[in-house]
Design an enzyme around this catalytic site. Sequence first.
Site, PDB file in Angstrom:
ATOM      1  CG  ASP A 177      -4.071  45.898  -7.588  1.00 48.07           C
ATOM      2  OD1 ASP A 177      -3.065  46.043  -8.302  1.00 48.07           O
ATOM      3  OD2 ASP A 177      -5.154  45.482  -8.041  1.00 48.07           O
ATOM      4  CD  GLU A 205     -11.710  45.526 -12.447  1.00 52.84           C
ATOM      5  OE1 GLU A 205     -12.712  45.984 -11.898  1.00 52.84           O
ATOM      6  OE2 GLU A 205     -10.594  45.422 -11.886  1.00 52.84           O
ATOM      7  CB  CYS A 262      -1.428  41.417 -14.960  1.00 51.37           C
ATOM      8  SG  CYS A 262      -2.865  42.488 -14.731  1.00 51.37           S
ATOM      9  CG  HIS A 307      -7.228  42.387 -13.033  1.00 47.98           C
ATOM     10  ND1 HIS A 307      -6.426  43.331 -12.426  1.00 47.98           N
ATOM     11  CD2 HIS A 307      -8.504  42.849 -12.942  1.00 47.98           C
ATOM     12  CE1 HIS A 307      -7.186  44.319 -11.985  1.00 47.98           C
ATOM     13  NE2 HIS A 307      -8.446  44.053 -12.290  1.00 47.98           N
TER      14      HIS A 307
END
Length: 271
Positions: A17, A159, A191, A193
């Site tokens: 990734d 993040e 996605c 995340h």
Amino acid sequence: MCYRRDVEKTRAIGVFDSGLGGLSVLRALRERLPHENFVYLGDVARLPYGTKSAQVVSKYAGRCVEHLLQYEMKAIVIACNTATATALDWLKEVSPVPVFGVIRPGVRAALQAPQSRRILVAATASTVKSGSYLKGFAEVSPGAEVLQVACPLLVPLAEEGWFESPTTRDIISHYLTPFLSQEIDVCLLGCTHYPLLKKSFEAVLGEKVSVVHGGEELAKELEAYLIDKGLSADRAEKGGCRFLSTDVVSTNSPILDSLFGSGSRFEAVDL
Ligand code: DGL
């Protein structure tokens, strides 16, 4: 010949990734295939891919595959939606081992929701621009109405570990408000995340909308492939995972902590 097959069975599955978000995919793979060995590569030095051009993302994805192949893999998984969208077809052609992407599994997951007439795909700007999800749905369910929205601020929020903060909900709401009156049945998290922010998506979209991602479908696809080719590792064994990254990964990373526990250590590699 038999001996060779036995050696191949014990080989690892490479997963890469652009960063740590792909650990959400690795988690789904490990849940279904706990007896397999994985090598995860997070290209954190080049994150984000989602704002970059297709040429640049393809170049980075090619380097990740090249690096993983040094460890003698039996398959490679592109956990990154952006890299799948831009480079899957090419990587399938050039890789000596099969390459799996996350777009088709995501499409299947969305179509399995109780209602899937109108689907909203939330993804990075590059994935939206590629039109890969639109193509993926058109191939298997031409009747489905598919809308897309790029949500560029969500990767940094994930993040930072702001998975359920009011600010995250406000930003998701900013992206999704134009679609709230359009009777969306499913929101596909396109996605790596975004599964970390699933609860915030659900809070904004309400209970009538199914919020899904393709991790489990990908794991099923990979499992079926390994069984079909006689390449599954011994189910009595406990598989392991090696973590590689192109820059230092803090053991305090909220994504790492949330998905694998802060005990996981990354080894730095140079691509
Ligand atoms: N891994 C990327 C994806 O799934 C998201 C993060 C990035 O922009 O690199 O599209």
